[in-house]
Design a protein around this motif. Structure first.
Motif, mmCIF file in Angstrom:
data_model
loop_
_atom_site.group_PDB
_atom_site.id
_atom_site.type_symbol
_atom_site.label_atom_id
_atom_site.label_comp_id
_atom_site.label_asym_id
_atom_site.label_seq_id
_atom_site.Cartn_x
_atom_site.Cartn_y
_atom_site.Cartn_z
ATOM 1 N N GLY A 1 -12.024 10.720 10.086
ATOM 2 C CA GLY A 1 -10.915 10.736 10.711
ATOM 3 C C GLY A 1 -9.932 9.601 10.753
ATOM 4 O O GLY A 1 -8.795 9.682 11.426
ATOM 5 N N LEU A 2 -10.554 8.604 10.002
ATOM 6 C CA LEU A 2 -9.783 7.243 10.265
ATOM 7 C C LEU A 2 -8.934 7.190 8.812
ATOM 8 O O LEU A 2 -9.226 7.498 7.825
ATOM 9 C CB LEU A 2 -10.390 5.921 10.135
ATOM 10 N N HIS A 3 -7.756 6.505 8.997
ATOM 11 C CA HIS A 3 -6.612 6.629 7.777
ATOM 12 C C HIS A 3 -6.524 5.252 7.681
ATOM 13 O O HIS A 3 -6.194 4.299 8.578
ATOM 14 C CB HIS A 3 -5.250 7.151 8.290
ATOM 15 N N TYR A 4 -6.529 4.562 6.473
ATOM 16 C CA TYR A 4 -6.327 3.203 6.344
ATOM 17 C C TYR A 4 -5.246 3.209 5.050
ATOM 18 O O TYR A 4 -5.264 3.839 4.287
ATOM 19 C CB TYR A 4 -7.619 2.508 5.971
ATOM 20 N N PHE A 5 -4.520 1.854 5.129
ATOM 21 C CA PHE A 5 -3.339 1.901 4.200
ATOM 22 C C PHE A 5 -3.447 0.501 3.672
ATOM 23 O O PHE A 5 -3.690 -0.347 3.996
ATOM 24 C CB PHE A 5 -1.971 1.853 4.823
ATOM 25 N N ASP A 6 -3.578 0.519 2.145
ATOM 26 C CA ASP A 6 -3.342 -0.562 1.377
ATOM 27 C C ASP A 6 -1.809 -0.659 1.015
ATOM 28 O O ASP A 6 -1.106 0.021 1.594
ATOM 29 C CB ASP A 6 -4.068 -0.504 0.048
ATOM 30 N N TRP A 7 -1.445 -1.623 0.347
ATOM 31 C CA TRP A 7 -0.151 -1.733 -0.152
ATOM 32 C C TRP A 7 0.063 -1.524 -1.771
ATOM 33 O O TRP A 7 -0.911 -1.721 -2.594
ATOM 34 C CB TRP A 7 0.242 -2.851 0.389
ATOM 35 N N ASN A 8 1.237 -1.068 -1.948
ATOM 36 C CA ASN A 8 1.656 -1.205 -3.582
ATOM 37 C C ASN A 8 2.658 -2.244 -4.062
ATOM 38 O O ASN A 8 3.374 -2.204 -5.010
ATOM 39 C CB ASN A 8 1.770 0.109 -3.870
ATOM 40 N N VAL A 9 3.162 -2.938 -2.835
ATOM 41 C CA VAL A 9 4.009 -4.016 -3.096
ATOM 42 C C VAL A 9 3.914 -5.053 -2.134
ATOM 43 O O VAL A 9 3.754 -4.903 -1.127
ATOM 44 C CB VAL A 9 5.720 -3.442 -2.567
ATOM 45 N N SER A 10 3.875 -6.284 -2.876
ATOM 46 C CA SER A 10 3.320 -7.648 -1.843
ATOM 47 C C SER A 10 4.753 -8.544 -2.154
ATOM 48 O O SER A 10 5.494 -8.881 -3.006
ATOM 49 C CB SER A 10 2.037 -8.325 -2.680
ATOM 50 N N SER A 11 4.768 -8.973 -0.582
ATOM 51 C CA SER A 11 5.738 -9.888 -0.626
ATOM 52 C C SER A 11 5.589 -11.346 -0.952
ATOM 53 O O SER A 11 6.419 -12.070 -1.430
ATOM 54 C CB SER A 11 6.135 -10.227 0.919
ATOM 55 N N ALA B 1 7.183 3.058 -1.773
ATOM 56 C CA ALA B 1 6.626 1.731 -1.424
ATOM 57 C C ALA B 1 5.911 1.512 0.003
ATOM 58 O O ALA B 1 6.660 1.666 1.028
ATOM 59 C CB ALA B 1 7.890 0.662 -1.623
ATOM 60 N N VAL B 2 4.563 0.555 -0.276
ATOM 61 C CA VAL B 2 4.101 0.414 1.107
ATOM 62 C C VAL B 2 3.996 -1.305 0.884
ATOM 63 O O VAL B 2 3.268 -1.832 -0.029
ATOM 64 C CB VAL B 2 2.643 0.926 1.381
ATOM 65 N N VAL B 3 4.825 -1.917 1.856
ATOM 66 C CA VAL B 3 4.911 -3.251 1.634
ATOM 67 C C VAL B 3 4.093 -4.245 2.470
ATOM 68 O O VAL B 3 4.018 -3.887 3.559
ATOM 69 C CB VAL B 3 6.665 -3.837 1.922
ATOM 70 N N LEU B 4 3.352 -5.148 1.662
ATOM 71 C CA LEU B 4 2.515 -6.010 2.538
ATOM 72 C C LEU B 4 3.447 -7.526 2.759
ATOM 73 O O LEU B 4 3.775 -7.981 1.881
ATOM 74 C CB LEU B 4 1.371 -6.570 1.711
ATOM 75 N N GLN B 5 3.400 -7.589 4.148
ATOM 76 C CA GLN B 5 4.354 -8.680 4.492
ATOM 77 C C GLN B 5 3.788 -9.100 5.964
ATOM 78 O O GLN B 5 3.543 -8.469 6.457
ATOM 79 C CB GLN B 5 5.715 -8.484 4.479
ATOM 80 N N HIS B 6 3.751 -10.624 5.927
ATOM 81 C CA HIS B 6 3.143 -10.913 7.157
ATOM 82 C C HIS B 6 4.311 -11.818 8.051
ATOM 83 O O HIS B 6 5.384 -12.187 7.707
ATOM 84 C CB HIS B 6 2.196 -12.334 6.826
ATOM 85 N N ASP B 7 4.049 -11.476 9.383
ATOM 86 C CA ASP B 7 4.977 -12.263 10.413
ATOM 87 C C ASP B 7 4.687 -13.390 10.988
ATOM 88 O O ASP B 7 5.276 -13.902 11.860
ATOM 89 C CB ASP B 7 5.273 -10.835 11.708
ATOM 90 N N THR B 8 3.777 -14.192 10.237
ATOM 91 C CA THR B 8 3.185 -15.540 10.587
ATOM 92 C C THR B 8 3.978 -16.583 10.027
ATOM 93 O O THR B 8 3.770 -17.762 10.516
ATOM 94 C CB THR B 8 1.786 -15.780 10.625
#
Length: 86
Positions: A1-11, A41-48
């Motif tokens: 029942g878990l959903h996980y998300f990778d990304w298809n756009v990298s910052s 688009a699923v974007v990977l971006q960090h807030d650090t």
């Protein structure tokens, strides 16, 4: 029942870039490329990293001006998944 998300756009902010302009270019080019193939688009971006955070408002303004919309991820969202080659 878990959903996980990778990304298809990298910052690219986890790599060697260090400016908000580079983050903006990576994201907008990535979104354009992914959407041209018919995918959300699923974007990977960090807030650090402050330079990455500084690009967010420009990305949102660009996206809205170019007909995109933004959604939070949920159980019914598109799930980008990386292929495993092993």
């Amino acid at each position: 029942g878990l959903h996980y998300f990778d990304w298809n756009v990298s910052s690219g902010d986890a790599g060697n870039i260090d400016s908000s302009d580079q983050v903006f270019d990576n994201i907008t080019n990535g979104i354009s490329s992914v959407s041209a193939r018919g995918y959300p688009a699923v974007v990977l971006q960090h807030d650090t990293k402050s330079f990455s955070v500084d690009a967010v408002s420009r990305v949102i303004e660009w996206g809205l001006a170019n007909g995109y919309h933004f959604e939070k991820l949920g159980s019914n969202s598109f799930t980008a998944h990386h292929h495993i080659n092993n």
